[in-house]
Design an enzyme around this catalytic site. Structure first.
Site, PDB file in Angstrom:
ATOM      1  N   LYS A 216       0.895  -1.197  -0.071  1.00 29.79           N
ATOM      2  CA  LYS A 216      -0.101  -0.093  -0.003  1.00 29.79           C
ATOM      3  C   LYS A 216       0.901   1.193   0.003  1.00 29.79           C
ATOM      4  O   LYS A 216       1.957   1.046   0.025  1.00 29.79           O
ATOM      5  CB  LYS A 216      -1.201  -0.200   1.336  1.00 29.79           C
ATOM      6  CG  LYS A 216      -1.750  -1.072   1.169  1.00 29.79           C
ATOM      7  CD  LYS A 216      -2.787  -1.408   0.141  1.00 29.79           C
ATOM      8  CE  LYS A 216      -3.283  -2.733  -0.035  1.00 29.79           C
ATOM      9  NZ  LYS A 216      -4.028  -3.369   1.007  1.00 29.79           N
TER      10      LYS A 216
HETATM   11  C1  LIG Z   1      -5.139  -4.540   1.474  1.00 33.71           C
HETATM   12  C2  LIG Z   1      -6.549  -4.536   1.392  1.00 33.71           C
HETATM   13  C3  LIG Z   1      -7.370  -4.985   2.381  1.00 33.71           C
HETATM   14  C4  LIG Z   1      -6.883  -5.424   3.636  1.00 33.71           C
HETATM   15  O1  LIG Z   1      -5.809  -4.883   4.428  1.00 33.71           O
HETATM   16  P1  LIG Z   1      -4.577  -5.652   5.153  1.00 33.71           P
HETATM   17  O2  LIG Z   1      -3.893  -4.693   5.934  1.00 33.71           O
HETATM   18  O3  LIG Z   1      -4.005  -6.492   4.182  1.00 33.71           O
HETATM   19  O4  LIG Z   1      -5.190  -6.633   6.209  1.00 33.71           O
HETATM   20  C5  LIG Z   1      -8.726  -4.556   2.299  1.00 33.71           C
HETATM   21  N1  LIG Z   1      -9.335  -4.166   1.404  1.00 33.71           N
HETATM   22  C6  LIG Z   1      -8.701  -3.915   0.239  1.00 33.71           C
HETATM   23  C7  LIG Z   1      -9.145  -3.481  -0.873  1.00 33.71           C
HETATM   24  C8  LIG Z   1      -7.316  -3.971   0.349  1.00 33.71           C
HETATM   25  O5  LIG Z   1      -6.364  -3.672  -0.935  1.00 33.71           O
END
Ligand SMILES: *Cc1c(COP(=O)(O)O)cnc(C)c1O
Length: 411
Positions: A216
């Site tokens: 991210k």
């Molecule tokens: C990455 C992501 C999540 C989950 O996040 P984590 O930190 O990996 O648990 C949820 N929704 C979307 C759209 C994501 O891209």
């Protein structure tokens, strides 16, 4: 026909295991590639990030300390929301949001088909039922018209996903939520730093969820946050991340008491101070990283403009796209597998986001979802490809990706 259907389903199953294997933050370079492997996304850790974590390590608080509140305040400042609740992952943040809204058995929550499974899973954690809405064919964002069709007397909330980093049509979603008395949650895991009609992601829904996984925009290793202007919901999520206990360790230390009460069932979803220190350090660099991502995306747009076999997703003008992902559609869905493999072979970490959630075997088994439920998302899945995009790339990387892509396409 039955045979074709069978194969179609099998392709999806293969697609899953493929995705699960490849959807990791960092892919090691394969020995046969001559150029360095270019992952679709990856973290950037600088010396100042390392120093920030070291400082936290040397401090009195490794968890539930002052760095957590500092990170929450910094994300609130950045996103324009009043309250932030840091948790151990984006998934935990989604779970906390569902819990805070009181989602439970018998409740329906509308989620887009085109998202990561966690967006729907958080509803299931609470005993609720995710109801899948289809997406707009050009942007792959949740389609408010389909949301309207999926609302029933049991619907309690809508979770909008800012797919790839582009904010959804929040004015339309807000109207639907208001008319039907629903909560609106933004899964902003792709869109930290984006904006819609001049309003920042973080202020567009009742609750907004962020993830700090290494792929991210900014990372804490694992981590997440919910931001909101609702004090009551924030307090509920704070309790939820700490076993449902009414005070945290530091509050008791300050007051000098041992007494605490667990008033409801919660979890240990806390973020550590080491992670919060890393997150705060990363966040300071986010504006520059967003600028870099937008510049790289613009370079892709330009370089792909005359490649007719490939079409980038539509981007609304006027809003700020946060560009977590750069997604293109191939005109011919039949070549996607070959193009994907060809790019990988040449060290380019293409990916596919996502298999529509209702097609995962779990959802087909447990919620009796089936192909045909969200035809636009299903059709898109067959031809989308995520090209590498992260702040550590340069425009020369974009040139290389487009060059190899054209080569593979014969375009
Ligand atoms: C990455 C992501 C999540 C989950 O996040 P984590 O930190 O990996 O648990 C949820 N929704 C979307 C759209 C994501 O891209």
């Amino acid at each position: 026909m039955g045979f074709r259907r069978g194969r179609w389903r099998e392709n999806r199953i293969l697609g899953i295991s493929m995705k699960q294997r490849l959807d990791t933050a960092i892919m090691p370079p394969t020995s046969e590639t001559s150029t360095a492997f270019l992952p679709y996304g990856r973290q950037q850790i600088d010396e100042d990030d390392i120093a920030a974590v070291m400082e936290a390590l040397r401090s009195d608080w490794l968890t539930t300390g002052p760095k957590v509140g500092g990170f929450e305040a910094a994300v609130c400042e950045f996103s324009g929301a009043q309250y932030g609740v840091a948790v151990s992952s984006g998934t935990a943040a989604l779970h906390a949001a569902m819990h805070a809204l009181g989602i439970g058995p018998g409740d329906e929550v509308i989620v887009p088909a085109m998202t990561f499974a966690a967006t729907a899973n958080c509803v299931v954690y609470q005993g609720g039922t995710p109801v899948f809405a289809d997406v707009d064919p050009d942007t792959l964002l949740i389609d408010p018209a389909d949301v309207a069709l999926k609302i029933t007397p049991r619907t309690r909330a809508i979770i909008a996903v800012d797919y790839a980093g582009q904010p959804c049509d929040y004015d339309a979603l807000r109207d639907l939520a208001r008319v039907h008395g629903l909560a609106l949650v933004a899964d902003g895991c792709h869109s930290l730093g984006g904006s819609y009609r001049g309003r920042r992601v973080g202020t567009l829904a009742d609750l907004t969820v962020f993830s700090f996984h290494p792929v991210k925009h900014i990372t804490t290793g694992e981590g997440g946050m919910v931001v909101t202007d609702n004090r009551e919901l924030a307090a509920r999520m704070r309790r939820f991340r700490n076993h449902g206990i009414d005070t945290d360790h530091r509050q008791r230390e300050t007051v000098g008491t041992w007494a605490y009460q667990m008033v409801e069932l919660g979890y240990n979803y806390r973020l550590t101070d080491l992670q919060a220190a890393l997150g705060t350090s990363q966040l300071a660099k986010l504006p520059g990283w967003l600028e870099k991502r937008r510049k790289l995306a613009a370079a892709y747009d330009t370089d792909l403009a005359n490649v007719t076999a490939v079409r980038p997703l539509a981007v609304r003008s006027g809003d700020e796209h946060a560009y977590h992902l750069y997604v293109v559609r191939l005109a011919d869905s039949g070549v996607r597998g070959r193009i994907f493999a060809g790019l990988r072979q040449q060290g380019i970490g293409a990916n596919v986001h996502y298999l529509p959630v209702h097609l995962h075997p779990y959802y087909q088994d447990a919620f009796h979802t089936a192909p045909g439920l969200c035809p636009t998302a299903e059709a898109a899945y067959d031809c989308i490809l995520t090209l590498p995009l992260h702040q550590g790339m340069e425009e020369t990387d974009v040139v290389r990706v487009v060059h190899v892509l054209r080569q593979e396409l014969g375009a």
